[in-house]
Design a protein around this motif. Structure first.
Motif, mmCIF file in Angstrom:
data_model
loop_
_atom_site.group_PDB
_atom_site.id
_atom_site.type_symbol
_atom_site.label_atom_id
_atom_site.label_comp_id
_atom_site.label_asym_id
_atom_site.label_seq_id
_atom_site.Cartn_x
_atom_site.Cartn_y
_atom_site.Cartn_z
ATOM 1 N N VAL A 22 0.759 -1.362 0.022
ATOM 2 C CA VAL A 22 -0.111 0.240 0.073
ATOM 3 C C VAL A 22 0.815 1.231 0.074
ATOM 4 N N GLY A 23 1.911 1.229 0.903
ATOM 5 C CA GLY A 23 2.919 2.437 0.817
ATOM 6 C C GLY A 23 3.420 2.369 -0.459
ATOM 7 N N GLY A 24 3.757 1.666 -1.236
ATOM 8 C CA GLY A 24 4.610 1.616 -2.385
ATOM 9 C C GLY A 24 3.531 2.184 -3.348
ATOM 10 N N LEU A 25 2.217 1.851 -3.387
ATOM 11 C CA LEU A 25 1.384 2.185 -4.497
ATOM 12 C C LEU A 25 1.108 3.738 -4.160
ATOM 13 N N VAL A 26 0.952 4.202 -2.948
ATOM 14 C CA VAL A 26 0.617 5.474 -2.572
ATOM 15 C C VAL A 26 1.899 6.463 -3.095
ATOM 16 N N ILE A 27 3.379 5.919 -2.772
ATOM 17 C CA ILE A 27 4.243 6.836 -3.146
ATOM 18 C C ILE A 27 4.395 6.791 -4.692
ATOM 19 N N ALA A 28 4.415 5.816 -5.263
ATOM 20 C CA ALA A 28 4.131 5.885 -6.831
ATOM 21 C C ALA A 28 3.200 7.020 -7.262
ATOM 22 N N GLY A 33 10.867 11.105 -9.191
ATOM 23 C CA GLY A 33 12.365 11.297 -8.879
ATOM 24 C C GLY A 33 12.511 10.248 -7.719
ATOM 25 N N TRP A 34 12.885 10.573 -6.644
ATOM 26 C CA TRP A 34 13.544 9.551 -5.432
ATOM 27 C C TRP A 34 12.141 8.551 -5.170
ATOM 28 N N ARG A 35 10.881 9.378 -5.299
ATOM 29 C CA ARG A 35 9.759 8.653 -4.749
ATOM 30 C C ARG A 35 9.388 7.247 -5.891
ATOM 31 N N ASP A 36 9.827 7.376 -7.187
ATOM 32 C CA ASP A 36 9.838 6.124 -7.905
ATOM 33 C C ASP A 36 10.680 4.967 -7.758
ATOM 34 N N ALA A 37 11.720 5.465 -7.241
ATOM 35 C CA ALA A 37 12.768 4.309 -6.486
ATOM 36 C C ALA A 37 12.352 3.784 -5.527
ATOM 37 N N ALA A 38 11.671 4.846 -4.641
ATOM 38 C CA ALA A 38 11.112 3.917 -3.344
ATOM 39 C C ALA A 38 10.074 3.248 -3.495
ATOM 40 N N LEU A 43 7.571 -2.149 -3.736
ATOM 41 C CA LEU A 43 6.656 -3.070 -4.521
ATOM 42 C C LEU A 43 7.368 -4.084 -4.645
ATOM 43 N N GLY A 44 8.624 -4.068 -4.638
ATOM 44 C CA GLY A 44 9.410 -5.286 -5.066
ATOM 45 C C GLY A 44 9.522 -6.420 -4.136
ATOM 46 N N VAL A 45 9.522 -5.783 -2.685
ATOM 47 C CA VAL A 45 9.818 -6.623 -1.536
ATOM 48 C C VAL A 45 8.817 -7.543 -1.532
#
Length: 59
Positions: A22-28, A33-38, A43-45
Motif C-alpha cells: 500500500v505504501g509503495g502504491l501511494v508513493i508511486a 524522482g526518488w519516490r519512484d525508486a522508493a 513493491l518489489g519486496v
C-alpha cells in the motif's frame, strides 16, 4: 505437535508486506524522482518474498 502461535506472530509478516504494498502504491502515485525508486523497492519486496516462499516450498 507444534506449539500454538499467537495471532500477532502469525500475521506480522503478511501485515508488513501489505503495508509495504500500500505504501509503495501511494508513493508511486504521489510523486516522481526518488519516490519512484522508493516505490519500486516497496513493491518489489512482496514479489521477492513470494518468490522466496515458492522456492523454499518446492524443496
Amino acid at each position: 505437535m507444534k506449539k500454538a502461535q499467537g495471532l500477532r506472530r502469525v500475521f506480522a509478516f503478511p501485515f508488513l508486506l501489505a503495508l509495504l504494498s500500500v505504501g509503495g502504491l501511494v508513493i508511486a502515485l504521489t510523486g516522481d524522482g526518488w519516490r519512484d525508486a522508493a516505490a519500486w523497492v516497496a513493491l518489489g519486496v512482496p514479489v521477492l518474498a513470494v518468490g522466496w516462499a515458492m522456492a523454499t516450498r518446492r524443496r
